[in-house]
Write a protein that holds these residues in place. Structure first.
Motif, short mmCIF file in Angstrom:
data_model
loop_
_atom_site.label_atom_id
_atom_site.label_comp_id
_atom_site.label_asym_id
_atom_site.label_seq_id
_atom_site.Cartn_x
_atom_site.Cartn_y
_atom_site.Cartn_z
N ILE A 1 0.86 -1.24 -0.09
CA ILE A 1 -0.04 0.05 0.10
C ILE A 1 0.89 1.35 -0.07
O ILE A 1 0.59 2.30 -0.64
CB ILE A 1 -0.87 -0.18 1.16
N THR B 1 -9.53 -0.97 2.67
CA THR B 1 -8.85 -1.69 1.55
C THR B 1 -9.01 -3.19 1.48
O THR B 1 -8.54 -3.79 2.62
CB THR B 1 -7.77 -1.18 1.17
N ARG C 1 5.17 6.13 -1.67
CA ARG C 1 6.28 6.03 -0.82
C ARG C 1 7.25 4.90 -0.66
O ARG C 1 6.87 3.95 -1.50
CB ARG C 1 5.45 6.11 0.73
N LEU D 1 -5.37 1.66 1.78
CA LEU D 1 -4.60 2.73 0.73
C LEU D 1 -5.50 4.01 0.86
O LEU D 1 -6.55 4.09 1.09
CB LEU D 1 -5.26 2.18 -0.50
N PHE D 2 -4.42 5.06 1.00
CA PHE D 2 -5.21 6.47 1.35
C PHE D 2 -5.78 6.59 2.39
O PHE D 2 -6.57 7.46 2.62
CB PHE D 2 -5.50 7.23 0.00
N GLU E 1 1.03 4.36 -2.67
CA GLU E 1 0.90 5.56 -2.51
C GLU E 1 2.06 6.46 -2.89
O GLU E 1 2.20 7.77 -2.51
CB GLU E 1 0.63 5.74 -0.84
#
Lengths: 213, 634
Positions: B308, B335, B314, B330-331, B312
């Motif tokens: 995840i 999820t 990262r 996620l965000f 994103e």
């Protein structure tokens, strides 16, 4: 409006904490020591990387990192059991086996989180079971304000967070496994990065890896 | 367009393809086939057919599971049974066209078996493996053209969309829950429960992620499914999305799987064009889009929180759970993260019912297990057996046992996080709980067979080296603990081990397991723990006697030429030795100069089998005294 308070028990002592606060901060505020290197109070998504703050919580089979577990009313936490001590001692020994122990020449001597952990938990600084695997990476002394010694770095990630907060966002983890380091983009010397010289990274560094010149 | 129209068009396309009027040829061109030269075979077939002016249809299909016999070609010619040919070369392809398609010679000398009962040759279903195999997840792999959505639809694909739209979200999730489906990514969490938690979690959006970041050495199940039957995964994701109320999905697939990336993207485009994916699916109000996200090759990104983070934008580093992605993923939104095989199973459950699925497998592990069988086994490839099948049947009957008359030693299950199980564990049923109890994990399905020539300490070192290099570096236990363990194992295989290492390895392993942040760290010691448990004597032999029982650790072995077996007139070993370490001694019997030998093993291969004069001995000090190399004449 004052934030609601909850009462919990840590090592048999009743502690009052702000609802939603993590166990670690509740304990530290109450004067109960839980070792920690990577915890930042204001940070969303606790790092949970150093593994020093593992505690036992009644109702859980697993050990839980105190920095990531919010307090709830009536919670019973133990920070001083044999099981907790075994794991965090191993984590501490692992960290020290990879740390260039040179306290008497270290700027951080006396205010180092590793020294504090050792003295409060009666651990030896030099690991007894494990051989030293300290790296001999070059020290970045390119910056006029501060230096970075990766051989003392415990990879807590606090500097990465502080740099991000300052708006610069120049520092990140790089590489994997034992080769992991804190690095600027592309590994350029600090002075050539976009560092604005706020030195917030130095302020948050719990050990002698990032120090003022 | 309504679905019955889509289906009738698909069926007529499929029937045209499968028509008994003209020949059709299937070539397995998944990555496994390509690696063996399937594209050259395809090219030869195409050219020859064109050259001869034959009316035949050639299609590329996915992995048929018989990776050991790649490249595989299936020829179905009117009047002859459909026959599978194995180990096909471009030359053989040319012969098959001339003899089988032009004339009526079925080229039985190249055949693996027929695909239907006939009077000429046995079918491949008569092979012992088919007694155990039950291809549900792999139902279409190798049968249909993955680039052609019509093939999938004609074989029952996307039919569940009509039925799920008539169900409530809760009804759908209850059906998955009732089926007993457990996630195929390794941990085996109940899929229905995961979907339920996700559905009930608060959030402005919900996401569905397919985890196709398959990274275990020796595992290729997910790749084969994405390459051979991509629409099954898409359909499964749509089902999940409907159940949890998601409108956006991601397929996180390794960039090192270029063919899988290309195939799944093509499948998504086709599904969108046909209206079974995207906005207002089949005219309903339900929208669901899928984006392919290519991972850039970090093993840890198979861990869901790291995956995840990677989407994103990262660094792929796991974070602490809870919160689990089902509630905050996620965000920051709820999820669902499931494995490729889990999604590929979902359409079957919706189609055939929870009770049907529930009837396959064991009490606690339902359905089938897909394994990528690799290593020292005759039939390497993809196998799918019902949960609960004995490990022995998978290795010996489906896999055909260990080749070259060697002795079975261990089977490594679950990749670097798994464990090495010995002969005595072969009667275990393959299911989530039995394997965990034995110290391995079900994992995503890698199964590597090791024989008597494999050193178990070296096997543990290999897997730990892998996890250590792939550790994200975030947590102390995994980054440093596994490094210390690896250092000790390296000492042991190099003959520098100390007996106190064994206790320290055990202690560190337990602490790493208990204290690590994510699954990668928690399971990294498993290969060491299982080998310590089942092959303790090998560790002791390395440390105390400096002896490698498998004669494999280079620092602990030496090469020796048996004087009574060496043939005086043969100089094969002398000629092949690049280190000039072998010389002809008195009476022309060859001798190894131990100071010069680099232990490359080529002399053993060069020594003609009728002599087999060169042996490995361990410990290295056990080499009998040999004659010294004469001083060179000046």
């Amino acid at each position: 409006m004052a934030q609601a308070k909850v009462k919990l028990t840590i090592n048999g002592q009743e502690v009052e904490a702000k609802s939603g606060d993590m166990i670690l901060w509740a304990a530290l505020d109450a004067g109960i020591f839980i070792p920690n290197l990577c915890a930042i109070r204001d940070k969303d998504h606790p790092q949970t990387g150093c593994r020093l703050c593992l505690v036992e919580i009644e109702g859980y089979d697993k050990l839980i990192t105190a920095c990531s577990e919010p307090v709830i009313k009536g919670m019973v936490v133990k920070t001083n059991t044999e099981r907790v001590d075994r794991i965090r001692h191993t984590a501490f020994e692992l960290l020290m086996s990879n740390h260039n122990i040179d306290c008497k020449n270290c700027v951080q001597n006396g205010s180092c989180a590793l020294q504090e952990t050792a003295s409060k938990l009666k651990y030896k600084l030099k690991p007894e079971r494990l051989p030293s695997i300290v790296r001999s990476l070059p020290i970045d002394d390119s910056h006029p304000l501060f230096t970075y010694d990766p051989n003392k770095c415990v990879l807590c990630g606090k500097c990465v967070w502080a740099c991000e907060q300052s708006g610069a966002g120049e520092l990140q983890f790089a590489f994997r496994g034992i080769d992991t380091v804190i690095s600027t983009l592309g590994g350029v010397p600090l002075v050539q990065s976009g560092c604005k010289g706020c030195a917030d990274c130095v302020t948050v560094c719990p050990v002698g890896a990032l120090v003022l010149r | 367009m309504n679905f019955s129209k889509i289906r009738s068009e698909a069926v007529s396309d499929w029937e045209r393809f499968k028509s008994k009027e003209r020949a059709h040829i299937l070539v397995g061109t998944s990555t496994c086939g390509r690696a063996a030269g399937a594209l050259e075979v395809l090219d030869a077939l195409t050219k020859k057919i064109e050259q001869r002016g034959i009316d035949a249809e050639i299609a590329q299909v996915g992995c048929m599971g018989h990776c050991y016999a790649e490249p595989l070609v299936i020829v179905a010619k009117p009047g002859l049974p459909a026959i599978a040919y194995g180990y096909v070369t471009p030359g053989m392809a040319s012969v098959i066209v001339d003899n089988c398609l032009l004339k009526d010679d079925p080229c039985l000398e190249f055949a693996l078996g027929a695909l239907e009962d006939n009077e000429l040759i046995p079918t491949i279903y008569d092979m012992p493996r088919f007694e155990y195999e039950n291809r549900l997840i792999l139902r279409n792999c190798g049968d249909i053209d993955p680039q052609n959505i019509n093939h999938y639809i004609a074989n029952g694909g996307y039919a569940t969309l009509e039925s799920i739209f008539k169900m409530t979200q809760k009804g759908l999730i209850d059906c998955i829950k009732k089926s007993g489906l457990r996630g195929r990514g390794g941990a085996g969490f109940s899929t229905g429960e995961k979907w339920e938690i996700t559905k009930n979690a608060p959030g402005k959006a919900t996401y569905v992620i397919c985890n196709a970041d398959e990274g275990d050495p020796g595992a290729f199940m997910d790749r084969a499914i994405l390459e051979g039957d991509p629409h099954a995964v898409i359909e499964g994701m749509i089902i999940a999305a409907y159940g949890v109320g998601a409108s956006q999905g991601y397929i996180y697939v390794r960039a090192e799987y270029p063919l899988a990336v290309q195939t799944i993207q093509h499948a998504i485009d086709q599904a969108e064009n046909l209206g079974v994916l995207g906005h207002n699916i089949l005219g309903s109000k339900f929208n669901f889009e899928i984006e392919v996200f290519r991972g850039s090759g970090a093993f840890v990104c198979g861990e869901e929180t790291a995956l995840i983070a990677s989407i994103e934008g990262r660094r792929g580093m796991p974070y602490n759970r809870p919160p689990y992605p089902a509630t905050r993923g996620l965000f920051g939104m709820p999820t669902v993260v499931n494995n490729v095989k889990t999604f590929a199973t979902a359409p079957l459950i919706v189609d055939r019912g929870a009770n049907w699925y529930n009837s396959i497998g064991t009490e606690s592990s339902k359905g089938t297990a897909v394994f990528a069988l690799a290593g020292k086994v005759v039939n390497t490839g993809l196998v799918e057996v019902p949960m609960g099948t004995a490990l022995r049947s998978v290795v010996n009957d489906v896999g055909g046992g260990v080749p070259h008359g060697k002795k079975f030693k261990a089977v490594q299950i679950g990749g670097p996080s798994g464990g090495c199980l010995p002969e005595s564990a072969l009667d275990l049923p393959v299911d989530f709980d039995s394997l965990t109890e034995a110290g391995a994990i079900f994992g995503s399905g890698g199964m590597v067979v090791l024989d008597e020539d494999n050193c178990m300490v070296e096997a543990a070192r290999y897997f730990l080296d892998f996890t250590q290099k792939e550790s994200c570096g975030k947590c102390t236990m995994c980054r440093l603990g596994s490094k210390h363990m690896l250092n000790m194992l390296e000492d042991i295989v190099h003959g520098n081990g100390k007996i106190e290492y064994l206790d320290l390895l055990t202690d560190l392993a337990a602490d790493i397991e208990e204290g690590s942040l994510c699954g990668l760290g928690k399971t990294a010691p498993n290969p060491v723990l299982t080998t310590l448990r089942y092959f303790h004597d090998e560790y002791e032999a390395h440390i105390i006697e400096k002896r490698c029982p498998a004669l494999s650790c280079k620092d602990l072995i030496a090469y020796y030429i048996l004087p009574d077996k060496c043939e005086r007139s043969c100089d094969a070993c002398v000629g092949i030795c690049t280190a000039e370490a072998i010389f002809s001694g008195k009476k022309r019997i060859k001798v190894v100069d131990q100071d010069k030998c680099v232990k490359c093993d080529t002399c053993v291969a060069a020594c003609p089998p009728e002599y087999s004069a060169i042996i490995r001995v361990s410990p290295a000090s056990a080499v009998p005294e040999t004659e010294k190399r004469p001083e060179k004449a000046k």
